[in-house]
Design an enzyme around this catalytic site. Structure first.
Site, PDB file in Angstrom:
ATOM      1  N   ASP A 146     -31.482  23.436  -4.394  1.00 58.47           N
ATOM      2  CA  ASP A 146     -31.741  22.849  -5.648  1.00 58.47           C
ATOM      3  C   ASP A 146     -30.651  23.019  -6.740  1.00 58.47           C
ATOM      4  O   ASP A 146     -30.237  22.263  -7.399  1.00 58.47           O
ATOM      5  CB  ASP A 146     -33.112  23.549  -6.239  1.00 58.47           C
ATOM      6  CG  ASP A 146     -34.243  22.742  -6.285  1.00 58.47           C
ATOM      7  OD1 ASP A 146     -34.164  21.603  -5.363  1.00 58.47           O
ATOM      8  OD2 ASP A 146     -35.365  22.964  -6.726  1.00 58.47           O
ATOM      9  N   ASP A 161     -41.007  21.179  -4.633  1.00 57.20           N
ATOM     10  CA  ASP A 161     -41.412  22.143  -5.650  1.00 57.20           C
ATOM     11  C   ASP A 161     -43.069  22.756  -5.425  1.00 57.20           C
ATOM     12  O   ASP A 161     -43.123  23.713  -6.013  1.00 57.20           O
ATOM     13  CB  ASP A 161     -41.249  21.721  -7.050  1.00 57.20           C
ATOM     14  CG  ASP A 161     -39.693  21.291  -7.403  1.00 57.20           C
ATOM     15  OD1 ASP A 161     -38.964  22.050  -6.634  1.00 57.20           O
ATOM     16  OD2 ASP A 161     -39.510  20.294  -7.959  1.00 57.20           O
TER      17      ASP A 161
END
Length: 540
Positions: free
Chosen positions: A388, A441
């Site tokens: 990320d 997520d």
């Protein structure tokens, strides 16, 4: 229950590949950074988005969005207080020298380039303009700052930058001898939008449902195995143990490979992003959504006695083998739902169908895919954490833009973004748009949260003395801080795993060490059970 391993593996592959293509929480309109020049008097405005509603020959036309500069006066926040002003074209177009004709309070439209933004503004103000619109040389918005070495500025007209498509549209309209008038105002966004609250509840609720389903399945498997052990049926136990039930366990190697494969997949999305490529992603999303929705509906309906009987009756289907009648009855509904969403996905209400399909897909993936122990969970989430950060922040150094954000927005595709997102429209935001969260997520942290609840149930731990409550709370807190950071960072996309992963791993590791369970959590991932089927059956 998952009955077909082939579909389980298909869904697993789709989910674990597609989740990495949208692993972030994203905010509003993204503008390029140009904050290296320090603020000083006369050049210390906050960057704000500006609405530019237009009228052509007195009739309301298109509304454009621009961005205000560091310098110049602040704009009105309400449309009713904004003055309607006539638009004029700069001559010369770049407005680096005095215009050939004197202005009488018009808004002047100029091109970017040849001189600094402040120089253009000073020339326009001296010529009698009441505001200046600068056309960018791309479809993005650019933050306009003061040049190095410039003295304290005294600029008294608003300065707004428009993307190139909006600027050209206005320019062509004026050149056609039409009278164009417009307003400039900058509505204030609410500190907290209700959409973010609902999206937070949606993400937490999805993991909650998936965790209890996964823990219930694991407990049923443990009860069955313990009964076979008690009866001494070694051969049956071996058959039961080897039957996969469609469950896929992640290993350390596969956790590392996920990031490598996902990075390649993300680059492919970035390089090949187009309308047709998005269409392929839509088809893949629909396939996963259909499988996820039918799995969830079959499991939900099987809780009722009458539907359970239908679910226990099977029919032979070519290529698929034995399939329950309940699955056959539910599948057409799921396929129709996915097709309707795909056809109407650009309509304002399409987010409802996308969220239903997405939540079903996420819950089913969390039911199929399992983290066997804390070691694998740490490797997986650590890789996701670095993934990320790299593709949201570090990728700007190589690609001159954030690869993850570009892919999530669906730039150059003609779409609002890729479908592997949960989203809710901002309800009280005058700018509209969506609050979104990527599948990654939810799924990546969800794998460790579901692992914690499975461990608690198999170890007969109560809620407060177990690990699920604290891990679930850590996820909710990490996601909450992500949204706080999103608002503090002026709406720029934020990698949610940057905030979520430290909370979850830190909570589970510290608690496990403090309670003496860390070794078991790290290696086996399951407590020792000599024959606890009686206690498991009465676990609440």
């Amino acid at each position: 229950m998952i009955q077909r391993r082939s579909f389980s593996c298909l869904l697993y592959v789709l989910g674990m590949l597609l989740l990495y293509s949208a692993s972030l929480v994203c905010g509003g309109d993204i503008v390029h950074h140009d904050d290296s020049i320090p603020q000083r008097p006369g050049c210390n405005n906050n960057f704000v988005l500006v609405k530019v509603p237009t009228r052509v020959d007195g009739k309301e036309k298109e509304e454009f969005v621009g961005v205000g500069a560091r310098f110049g006066p602040t704009l009105e926040s309400k449309e009713k207080h904004a003055t309607l002003i006539k638009l004029a074209l700069a001559d010369p177009p770049h407005c680096c020298t005095t215009p050939k004709s004197k202005l009488t309070g018009e808004v002047i439209l100029v091109h970017r380039g040849n001189c600094s933004f402040t120089t253009k503004t000073k020339v326009a103000e001296a010529a009698g303009a009441s505001a200046i619109l600068i056309i960018n040389n791309s479809t993005d918005l650019f933050k306009m700052v003061c040049e190095k070495g410039e003295n304290v500025l005294d600029i008294n007209i608003p300065v707004v930058m428009l993307p190139i498509d909006a600027g050209r549209s206005l320019e062509e309209t004026v050149q056609s001898n039409s009278i164009v008038t417009l307003q400039l105002y900058s509505p204030k966004r609410p500190a907290v939008d209700v959409a973010e609250v609902f999206l937070w509840l949606m993400a937490v609720g999805t993991i909650l449902c998936a965790s209890y389903w996964s823990a219930w399945t694991a407990r049923e498997e443990a009860i069955e195995q313990d009964k076979l052990l008690k009866d001494g049926s070694d051969e049956l136990l071996q058959v039961s143990t080897t039957s996969s039930r469609g469950v896929v366990e992640i290993t350390v190697i596969s956790a590392i490979l996920f990031v490598v494969v996902a990075s390649c997949f993300l680059i492919m999305l970035y390089k090949l992003m187009s309308f047709w490529f998005i269409e392929v992603l839509v088809v893949l999303f629909c396939i996963g959504g259909v499988e996820g929705l039918q799995t969830c509906l079959v499991a939900l309906l099987s809780c009722f006695r009458w539907f359970r009987r239908i679910g226990e009756s099977y029919a032979k289907v070519p290529l698929l083998g034995a399939v329950s009648y309940l699955t056959l009855a539910v599948c057409p509904l799921c396929i129709v739902s996915a097709v309707i969403w795909a056809v109407y996905r650009q309509y304002p209400f399409a987010w409802i169908g996308q969220d239903i399909l997405g939540i079903s897909l996420i819950i089913t993936v969390l039911q199929i895919v399992r983290v066997p122990n804390l070691k694998v969970g740490v490797v997986l989430l650590s890789c996701g954490f670095m993934y990320d950060i790299f593709w949201v922040f570090v990728s700007k150094w190589w690609f001159r833009e954030s690869v993850m954000i570009v892919v999530a927005r669906g730039d150059k595709s003609g779409e609002d973004g890729i479908p592997m997102l949960l989203k809710i429209p901002r309800m009280f935001d005058p700018w509209g748009g969506y609050s979104i969260i990527g599948f990654g997520d939810i799924i990546l942290p969800g794998l460790l949260v579901t692992f914690a609840l499975r461990y608690d149930w198999l170890a007969n731990k109560r809620l407060k003395s177990g690990y699920f409550l604290w891990t679930m709370s850590a996820y909710g807190l990490g996601l909450l801080i992500t949204y706080i950071a999103l608002n503090l960072m002026d709406g720029h996309g934020q990698p949610a795993l940057l905030y979520i992963v430290p909370f979850i791993l830190g909570t589970l590791t510290v608690l496990g060490h403090k309670r003496g369970d860390l070794k078991t959590l790290w290696t086996t991932g399951e407590p020792e059970r000599p024959c606890p089927h009686v206690r498991l059956q009465h676990q609440s």
